[in-house]
Motif scaffolding. Sequence first.
Motif, PDB file in Angstrom:
ATOM      1  N   PHE A  24       0.817  -1.215   0.000  1.00  0.00           N
ATOM      2  CA  PHE A  24       0.000   0.000   0.000  1.00  0.00           C
ATOM      3  C   PHE A  24       0.850   1.265   0.000  1.00  0.00           C
ATOM      4  N   MET A  25       1.887   1.314   0.802  1.00  0.00           N
ATOM      5  CA  MET A  25       2.708   2.528   0.911  1.00  0.00           C
ATOM      6  C   MET A  25       3.396   2.851  -0.413  1.00  0.00           C
ATOM      7  N   CYS A  26       3.876   1.829  -1.097  1.00  0.00           N
ATOM      8  CA  CYS A  26       4.533   2.042  -2.385  1.00  0.00           C
ATOM      9  C   CYS A  26       3.565   2.687  -3.367  1.00  0.00           C
ATOM     10  N   ASN A  27       2.387   2.135  -3.476  1.00  0.00           N
ATOM     11  CA  ASN A  27       1.406   2.648  -4.436  1.00  0.00           C
ATOM     12  C   ASN A  27       1.083   4.108  -4.176  1.00  0.00           C
ATOM     13  N   SER A  28       0.937   4.469  -2.922  1.00  0.00           N
ATOM     14  CA  SER A  28       0.607   5.841  -2.559  1.00  0.00           C
ATOM     15  C   SER A  28       1.726   6.806  -2.958  1.00  0.00           C
ATOM     16  N   HIS A  30       4.230   6.284  -5.087  1.00  0.00           N
ATOM     17  CA  HIS A  30       4.436   6.257  -6.538  1.00  0.00           C
ATOM     18  C   HIS A  30       3.387   7.124  -7.245  1.00  0.00           C
ATOM     19  N   LYS A  31       2.162   7.024  -6.794  1.00  0.00           N
ATOM     20  CA  LYS A  31       1.080   7.834  -7.370  1.00  0.00           C
ATOM     21  C   LYS A  31       1.352   9.322  -7.152  1.00  0.00           C
ATOM     22  N   ASP A  32       1.830   9.675  -5.948  1.00  0.00           N
ATOM     23  CA  ASP A  32       2.132  11.080  -5.651  1.00  0.00           C
ATOM     24  C   ASP A  32       3.285  11.602  -6.517  1.00  0.00           C
ATOM     25  N   VAL A  33       4.321  10.790  -6.693  1.00  0.00           N
ATOM     26  CA  VAL A  33       5.446  11.194  -7.545  1.00  0.00           C
ATOM     27  C   VAL A  33       4.953  11.420  -8.968  1.00  0.00           C
ATOM     28  N   THR A  34       4.185  10.482  -9.482  1.00  0.00           N
ATOM     29  CA  THR A  34       3.673  10.585 -10.851  1.00  0.00           C
ATOM     30  C   THR A  34       2.806  11.824 -11.017  1.00  0.00           C
ATOM     31  N   ARG A  35       1.938  12.093 -10.046  1.00  0.00           N
ATOM     32  CA  ARG A  35       1.055  13.257 -10.114  1.00  0.00           C
ATOM     33  C   ARG A  35       1.852  14.556 -10.108  1.00  0.00           C
ATOM     34  N   LYS A  36       2.856  14.648  -9.264  1.00  0.00           N
ATOM     35  CA  LYS A  36       3.645  15.879  -9.184  1.00  0.00           C
ATOM     36  C   LYS A  36       4.481  16.085 -10.449  1.00  0.00           C
ATOM     37  N   VAL A  37       5.040  15.013 -10.975  1.00  0.00           N
ATOM     38  CA  VAL A  37       5.779  15.115 -12.236  1.00  0.00           C
ATOM     39  C   VAL A  37       4.843  15.603 -13.338  1.00  0.00           C
ATOM     40  N   TYR A  56       8.568  20.865  -5.866  1.00  0.00           N
ATOM     41  CA  TYR A  56       9.856  20.176  -5.839  1.00  0.00           C
ATOM     42  C   TYR A  56      10.191  19.648  -4.451  1.00  0.00           C
ATOM     43  N   ALA A  57       9.866  20.394  -3.407  1.00  0.00           N
ATOM     44  CA  ALA A  57      10.107  19.899  -2.043  1.00  0.00           C
ATOM     45  C   ALA A  57       9.283  18.635  -1.786  1.00  0.00           C
ATOM     46  N   ASP A  58       8.009  18.676  -2.163  1.00  0.00           N
ATOM     47  CA  ASP A  58       7.148  17.499  -1.995  1.00  0.00           C
ATOM     48  C   ASP A  58       7.598  16.350  -2.886  1.00  0.00           C
ATOM     49  N   LEU A  59       8.010  16.673  -4.114  1.00  0.00           N
ATOM     50  CA  LEU A  59       8.465  15.645  -5.043  1.00  0.00           C
ATOM     51  C   LEU A  59       9.702  14.939  -4.509  1.00  0.00           C
ATOM     52  N   ILE A  60      10.621  15.689  -3.941  1.00  0.00           N
ATOM     53  CA  ILE A  60      11.828  15.082  -3.363  1.00  0.00           C
ATOM     54  C   ILE A  60      11.446  14.158  -2.213  1.00  0.00           C
ATOM     55  N   PHE A  61      10.572  14.612  -1.326  1.00  0.00           N
ATOM     56  CA  PHE A  61      10.140  13.774  -0.202  1.00  0.00           C
ATOM     57  C   PHE A  61       9.465  12.499  -0.706  1.00  0.00           C
ATOM     58  N   ASP A  62       8.493  12.646  -1.604  1.00  0.00           N
ATOM     59  CA  ASP A  62       7.752  11.487  -2.109  1.00  0.00           C
ATOM     60  C   ASP A  62       8.659  10.531  -2.882  1.00  0.00           C
ATOM     61  N   THR A  63       9.622  11.083  -3.611  1.00  0.00           N
ATOM     62  CA  THR A  63      10.559  10.237  -4.357  1.00  0.00           C
ATOM     63  C   THR A  63      11.416   9.416  -3.400  1.00  0.00           C
ATOM     64  N   LYS A  64      11.877  10.025  -2.332  1.00  0.00           N
ATOM     65  CA  LYS A  64      12.652   9.282  -1.323  1.00  0.00           C
ATOM     66  C   LYS A  64      11.813   8.158  -0.733  1.00  0.00           C
ATOM     67  N   GLN A  65      10.564   8.442  -0.413  1.00  0.00           N
ATOM     68  CA  GLN A  65       9.690   7.433   0.159  1.00  0.00           C
ATOM     69  C   GLN A  65       9.411   6.322  -0.845  1.00  0.00           C
ATOM     70  N   CYS A  66       9.203   6.692  -2.098  1.00  0.00           N
ATOM     71  CA  CYS A  66       8.952   5.716  -3.152  1.00  0.00           C
ATOM     72  C   CYS A  66      10.154   4.781  -3.297  1.00  0.00           C
ATOM     73  N   ILE A  67      11.357   5.342  -3.279  1.00  0.00           N
ATOM     74  CA  ILE A  67      12.563   4.519  -3.373  1.00  0.00           C
ATOM     75  C   ILE A  67      12.659   3.567  -2.190  1.00  0.00           C
ATOM     76  N   SER A  68      12.261   4.031  -1.023  1.00  0.00           N
ATOM     77  CA  SER A  68      12.314   3.187   0.181  1.00  0.00           C
ATOM     78  C   SER A  68      11.271   2.085   0.177  1.00  0.00           C
ATOM     79  N   GLU A  69      10.096   2.354  -0.382  1.00  0.00           N
ATOM     80  CA  GLU A  69       8.969   1.433  -0.263  1.00  0.00           C
ATOM     81  C   GLU A  69       8.738   0.542  -1.487  1.00  0.00           C
TER      82      GLU A  69
END
Length: 89
Positions: A24-28, A30-37, A56-69
């Motif tokens: 679940f966390m990955c999907n969330s 990943h969706k946020d990264v895609t939406r911001k891009v 960009y601040a949110d994108l960096i945070f979400d990208t880090k989380q996406c990489i982790s999850e």
Amino acid sequence: MKKFTVMLFLLVANQQLSFASEGFMCNSYHKDVTRKVNNINRKGNSLSDIAKQQLYADLIFDTKQCISECEGKKFDYCNKVAKDIENNR
């Protein structure tokens, strides 16, 4: 900035629909990264400085989380976004 926008657009456009099964966390994230891009690509130069900073601040945070999850193609996508951010600083 234009190079970054084009690269991100191509990444989104070339993204395949089949992904490894993920939690679940990955999907969330990943969706946020895609939406911001997508928002950055669509709005481009019409974004205010505040909107750019926040996206960009949110994108960096979400990208880090996406990489982790995430793993598989979702991880690969988020890793490419991270590289694009690094290359365009």
